[in-house]
Write an enzyme that holds these catalytic residues in place. Structure first.
Site, PDB file in Angstrom:
ATOM      1  N   ASN A   9     -20.111 -37.331 -30.047  1.00 58.04           N
ATOM      2  CA  ASN A   9     -18.664 -37.325 -30.232  1.00 58.04           C
ATOM      3  C   ASN A   9     -18.015 -37.077 -28.871  1.00 58.04           C
ATOM      4  OD1 ASN A   9     -18.637 -34.470 -29.763  1.00 58.04           O
ATOM      5  ND2 ASN A   9     -19.020 -34.097 -31.941  1.00 58.04           N
ATOM      6  N   ARG A  10     -16.689 -37.141 -28.821  1.00 59.01           N
ATOM      7  CA  ARG A  10     -16.017 -37.041 -27.519  1.00 59.01           C
ATOM      8  C   ARG A  10     -16.323 -35.702 -26.826  1.00 59.01           C
ATOM      9  NH1 ARG A  10     -11.037 -39.398 -25.471  1.00 59.01           N
ATOM     10  NH2 ARG A  10     -10.358 -40.023 -27.561  1.00 59.01           N
ATOM     11  N   LYS A  11     -16.346 -34.610 -27.601  1.00 61.82           N
ATOM     12  CA  LYS A  11     -16.615 -33.294 -27.015  1.00 61.82           C
ATOM     13  C   LYS A  11     -18.018 -33.242 -26.425  1.00 61.82           C
ATOM     14  CE  LYS A  11     -16.799 -28.370 -28.195  1.00 61.82           C
ATOM     15  NZ  LYS A  11     -16.659 -27.375 -29.294  1.00 61.82           N
ATOM     16  N   GLU A  12     -19.002 -33.757 -27.160  1.00 64.85           N
ATOM     17  CA  GLU A  12     -20.384 -33.769 -26.665  1.00 64.85           C
ATOM     18  C   GLU A  12     -20.515 -34.672 -25.448  1.00 64.85           C
ATOM     19  OE1 GLU A  12     -22.431 -33.109 -31.085  1.00 64.85           O
ATOM     20  OE2 GLU A  12     -22.028 -35.125 -30.300  1.00 64.85           O
ATOM     21  N   ASP A  31     -22.554 -37.501 -39.485  1.00 67.93           N
ATOM     22  CA  ASP A  31     -23.789 -37.864 -40.197  1.00 67.93           C
ATOM     23  C   ASP A  31     -23.662 -39.240 -40.827  1.00 67.93           C
ATOM     24  OD1 ASP A  31     -24.615 -35.278 -39.610  1.00 67.93           O
ATOM     25  OD2 ASP A  31     -24.019 -34.495 -41.574  1.00 67.93           O
TER      26      ASP A  31
END
EC number: 2.7.1.167
Length: 490
Positions: A205-208, A275
């Protein structure tokens, strides 16, 4: 031309090996209206609770729900939570669980306290040991994973950083999969993308992604540039960055980025949406689709998942409704095949606060009188269910010469009408059983009936619903149309 049916048939032939961190997701729904007199803490008045298979187990459930088979390898503790998850996974016909028990750690469990009214999370409590699995458990995990690779069409690693996907497990699994020519998709948690070296696709995701690349990732161009550097480090073919309400961006190594916007939807809960994206990407890519088609399906699935409460799965019917134009759904999605399917649709509508209406009939030869009743009925509710007499039921009511059209043909004609949201065929002489099951807010019939003659009126009235009688159009009836047609033939 895109064929959803062909895609589903291909998906049904696929087997996904899913490896990752299994957990139990619990959702406690209630409201806060006061502060505890014992401490400055809110008091949650609990109204209901739900328990779901979570983490990588939710990935497995989504793989199975969409129609593929899943071999799932995960870790549980020697406790009641682990035994419950083992039993639940074992009851899924399309999931083959291969679970390793580690008595030194608890099975991961997350309890979320959620506002029933606002669908906002107020508190989460976790039971977990996040440290990597010990060397002996690592070996047992690999002994469970490696023999399954030959059976799989694609491999999916779902990393929640709860101990299953250690550096060794990741490395040995990816290397063995590559030797067998298997593609590997990774939903990563580690900020060091290099540990996933050799995977086909990473789906942060963007944060990761921001943490791993140390880039702002504020624009699609910044994501594309940072992704190329990250892919060189991870030696992967592509990177898909999910951006919540901003959609998702896929960057193929050395290719042009593909951007897919998020579909408009009322977001209820984002738990487990990642998921769903990973699961749908895996099964669609395994089925032979290209990047763009896989992203389109994953985006549609994510829209369905976030519109539900809790950790949710997406069914082929729900995915079809998001992907295909509304007009093409008539015969395939509006005609209910079972009580369970009807119950699920009703549950979804009521969760959305929609007013459900019901009318019924034989609808042997559709005419303007029918259309008037159906249109008026739809105008009185948010979703209209039409009860349709089966062929046997029509013969008992109208005689052996009827129906003129068989029940499937009649159902398809009704389903093609914009006013009709669902068609439910019933075998009985009256729709009383259906009405009892549906408990509609509005019950509609033609004005040639009185209120007391309308089957089920007392059930609707007892629930505070309305009975609506629509004036009939003179000169229009199936019986008279059939009679005139026969006279013309003679």
């Amino acid at each position: 031309m895109f064929s959803f049916d062909a895609l589903l048939q291909a998906i049904a032939r696929q087997t996904v090996l899913c490896v990752g961190d299994l957990m139990l997701d619990e959702f406690v729904y209630g409201e806060v209206s006061r502060i505890s007199p014992e401490a400055p803490a809110p008091v949650i008045a609990v109204q209901r609770s739900e328990t779901n298979i979570g983490g990588a187990g939710n990935v497995a459930r989504n793989i199975a729900a969409i129609g593929a088979r899943c071999i799932f390898v995960g870790l549980i503790g020697d406790d009641a939570t682990g035994r419950f998850l083992e039993s639940e996974l074992g009851s899924e016909s399309r999931i083959e669980p291969v679970l390793v028990c580690d008595g030194s750690r608890p099975t991961t469990r997350k309890v979320r306290f959620v506002s029933e009214h606002f669908s906002t999370h107020m508190l989460r409590a976790d039971w977990e040991t996040a440290s990597p699995a010990a060397a002996d458990i690592e070996q047992r995990l690999l002994d469970a994973i490696l023999p399954q690779l030959a059976r799989a069409d694609i491999v999916l690693l779902s990393d929640y950083a709860k101990g299953v996907l250690t550096a060794r497990v990741i490395r040995d699994t990816i290397d063995a999969a590559k030797k067998l020519g298997k593609r590997v998709i990774v939903d990563p948690k580690s900020a060091n993308f290099a540990i996933y070296r050799g995977a086909t696709l990473l789906t942060p995701n963007r944060k990761e992604f921001t943490a791993a690349t140390r880039s702002a990732a504020a624009t699609d161009d910044e994501i594309a540039a940072a992704a190329q550097d990250a892919m060189a480090l991870a030696e992967c073919e592509a990177m898909l960055v999910t951006k919540s309400e901003h959609g998702m961006t896929l960057v193929p190594r050395g290719g042009e980025p593909i951007h897919v916007p998020a579909l408009p939807v009322k977001v209820r809960d984002v738990s487990g949406a990642g998921d769903t994206v990973a699961a749908v990407l895996a099964v669609v890519l395994a089925s032979g689709a290209n990047w763009a088609a896989a992203m389109r399906a994953a985006s549609a699935a994510a829209a369905v998942a976030v519109s539900k409460n809790g950790t949710a799965v997406v069914t082929p019917a729900e995915l079809r409704r998001r992907i295909l134009p509304h007009a093409s759904l008539a015969a395939e999605e509006k005609i209910i095949g079972s009580d369970a399917e009807l119950d699920e649709r009703l549950k979804q509508w009521r969760r959305e606060g929609l007013r459900v209406g019901f009318t019924n009939g034989c609808f042997d030869i559709l005419h303007p009188g029918h259309v008037k009743v159906l249109t008026a009925a739809r105008g009185a509710c948010d979703r209209l269910i039409v009860g349709l007499n089966s062929d046997a039921s029509v013969r008992r009511l109208k005689g052996e010469s009827r129906p003129v059209q068989h029940e499937r043909a009649r159902a398809e004609v009704l389903a093609a009408l914009e006013a009709v949201d669902l068609v439910a065929i019933f075998e009985e002489d009256t729709p009383l059983r259906l009405i009892t099951r549906i408990e509609p807010s509005v019950l509609v019939k033609g004005g040639d009936y009185t209120r007391e003659q309308v089957v089920g009126h007392e059930i609707v009235a007892a629930k505070g619903g309305d009975v609506l009688l629509v004036d009939v159009l003179p000169g229009f009836s199936t019986t008279s149309l059939v009679a005139r047609a026969r006279e013309g033939q003679s």
